[in-house]
Write a protein that holds these residues in place. Structure first.
Motif, PDB file in Angstrom:
ATOM      1  N   ALA A 127      38.349  50.551  47.655  1.00  0.00           N
ATOM      2  CA  ALA A 127      39.413  50.956  46.752  1.00  0.00           C
ATOM      3  C   ALA A 127      39.638  49.904  45.768  1.00  0.00           C
ATOM      4  O   ALA A 127      39.712  48.694  45.926  1.00  0.00           O
ATOM      5  CB  ALA A 127      40.535  51.358  47.497  1.00  0.00           C
ATOM      6  N   GLY A 128      39.894  50.377  44.579  1.00  0.00           N
ATOM      7  CA  GLY A 128      39.940  49.157  43.473  1.00  0.00           C
ATOM      8  C   GLY A 128      40.592  50.010  42.194  1.00  0.00           C
ATOM      9  O   GLY A 128      40.437  51.358  41.891  1.00  0.00           O
ATOM     10  N   LEU A 181      47.701  43.605  45.608  1.00  0.00           N
ATOM     11  CA  LEU A 181      47.569  44.162  46.868  1.00  0.00           C
ATOM     12  C   LEU A 181      46.565  44.924  47.303  1.00  0.00           C
ATOM     13  O   LEU A 181      45.896  44.919  48.360  1.00  0.00           O
ATOM     14  CB  LEU A 181      49.188  45.011  47.070  1.00  0.00           C
ATOM     15  N   LEU A 182      46.072  45.680  46.476  1.00  0.00           N
ATOM     16  CA  LEU A 182      44.933  46.694  46.872  1.00  0.00           C
ATOM     17  C   LEU A 182      43.690  45.737  47.033  1.00  0.00           C
ATOM     18  O   LEU A 182      42.832  46.122  47.989  1.00  0.00           O
ATOM     19  CB  LEU A 182      44.628  47.626  45.649  1.00  0.00           C
ATOM     20  N   HIS A 183      43.408  45.128  45.971  1.00  0.00           N
ATOM     21  CA  HIS A 183      41.987  44.446  46.062  1.00  0.00           C
ATOM     22  C   HIS A 183      41.997  43.013  47.121  1.00  0.00           C
ATOM     23  O   HIS A 183      40.980  42.868  47.721  1.00  0.00           O
ATOM     24  CB  HIS A 183      41.686  43.526  44.812  1.00  0.00           C
ATOM     25  N   ALA A 243      39.627  37.508  38.933  1.00  0.00           N
ATOM     26  CA  ALA A 243      40.353  36.792  39.965  1.00  0.00           C
ATOM     27  C   ALA A 243      40.401  37.448  41.206  1.00  0.00           C
ATOM     28  O   ALA A 243      39.862  36.566  42.406  1.00  0.00           O
ATOM     29  CB  ALA A 243      41.765  36.366  39.779  1.00  0.00           C
ATOM     30  N   THR A 244      40.830  38.483  41.282  1.00  0.00           N
ATOM     31  CA  THR A 244      40.891  39.163  42.649  1.00  0.00           C
ATOM     32  C   THR A 244      39.415  39.330  43.276  1.00  0.00           C
ATOM     33  O   THR A 244      39.378  39.372  44.500  1.00  0.00           O
ATOM     34  CB  THR A 244      41.541  40.655  42.637  1.00  0.00           C
ATOM     35  N   LYS A 245      38.565  39.656  42.453  1.00  0.00           N
ATOM     36  CA  LYS A 245      37.151  40.016  42.932  1.00  0.00           C
ATOM     37  C   LYS A 245      36.552  38.523  43.399  1.00  0.00           C
ATOM     38  O   LYS A 245      35.421  38.803  44.244  1.00  0.00           O
ATOM     39  CB  LYS A 245      36.257  40.532  41.711  1.00  0.00           C
TER      40      LYS A 245
END
Length: 278
Positions: free
Chosen positions: A104-105, A125-127, A170-172
């Motif tokens: 999910a992204g 939150l999601l990533h 950054a989240t990835k």
């Protein structure tokens, strides 16, 4: 009694997530489809991606011998991972979740200053948070059984400090580093942990004209979600640590990393000015 083995896919109702669901079913897995609940307009007509229930009904019709569990849930919440975990075992107490696909992204393409607090919160939150907590909840049982597979979806953006998708990149990057560490920690346990670094995949995440999508596919800059899902799962089940499909992506990665920072800053300022005039 024969175990009933499941794969759990987040964001499983559209784009890459839906292709993971299809490919896992083709490989014989029962699938838990976790995604936002279906939405309707004021007239009761469906809008946006289909609901998990709709996808599960379609998959059941195609694979009547398999079990598909819908889980309509907002995963961009601190309690989402625990809620999803509890829901799975409430409806299937004997389920064995052998495969976890954290897919999910969301992406917000804009200058950081234009991001709202709510958008930043959902993306982080999601990533990262929900991905981390789902791993924390499901990995122990996989380790106990001596078998399991976890795929945390990263991105080509994880390698680059890209302007206008600063928080997405950054989240990835977090997912890339987190997954590599997990892989080392679970080495020799029978649990395989991997990540995949896609560039552009032809999904609704990229709102491009059909002509541009076709050009991108022909240039091998963009790949189809069917090929992307098949490539990712082949990698995961073979025990590889990660993969970045596409020669162009590898070239682009090292080219962008080699650019002098002052030049990147000039490009960024130029793009910012253009964007601000719109």
């Amino acid at each position: 009694m024969t175990e009933k083995v499941y794969a759990l896919v987040t964001g499983g109702t559209s784009g890459m997530g839906l292709e993971y669901v299809r490919e896992l079913a083709r490989r014989g897995y029962n699938v838990i489809v976790a995604a936002l609940p279906g939405r309707t307009d004021e007239n009761g007509n469906p809008v946006g991606p289909p609901s998990p229930e709709v996808i599960c009904d379609l998959m059941t019709a195609e694979y009547p011998g398999l079990d598909f569990i819908p889980a309509g849930i907002d995963l961009a919440r601190t309690e989402a991972a625990q809620d999803l975990y509890d829901r799975v075992f409430a409806v299937r107490p004997d389920a064995v979740v052998e495969v976890l696909i954290n897919n999910a992204g969301i992406i917000n393409i804009r200058h950081f200053r234009e991001m709202t607090a709510a958008q930043l919160n959902r993306e982080l939150l999601l990533h990262n948070y929900t991905t981390t907590m789902l791993c924390h909840l499901f990995l122990p049982e996989m380790e106990k059984r001596g078998k399991g597979y976890v795929l945390n979806v990263s991105s080509l953006a994880a390698w680059l400090p890209e302007p206008f998708i600063s928080t997405y990149a950054a989240t990835k990057a977090y997912n890339r580093i987190f997954t590599r560490a997990l892989r080392t920690e679970y080495y020799g346990t029978g649990v395989k942990v991997a990540t995949v670094y896609f560039g552009a995949v032809d999904t609704p995440l990229f709102n491009l004209k059909p002509s541009l999508r076709k050009l991108a596919r022909n240039l091998h800059v963009m790949i189809t979600p069917q090929k992307a899902a098949r490539t990712a799962l082949d990698m995961l089940f073979s025990g590889r640590s990660g993969r970045m499909p596409g020669v162009v992506n590898h070239i682009g990665k090292w080219f962008c990393l080699a650019l002098p920072r002052p030049l990147v800053a000039k490009i960024d300022r130029y793009a910012t000015e253009k964007t601000s005039r719109r």
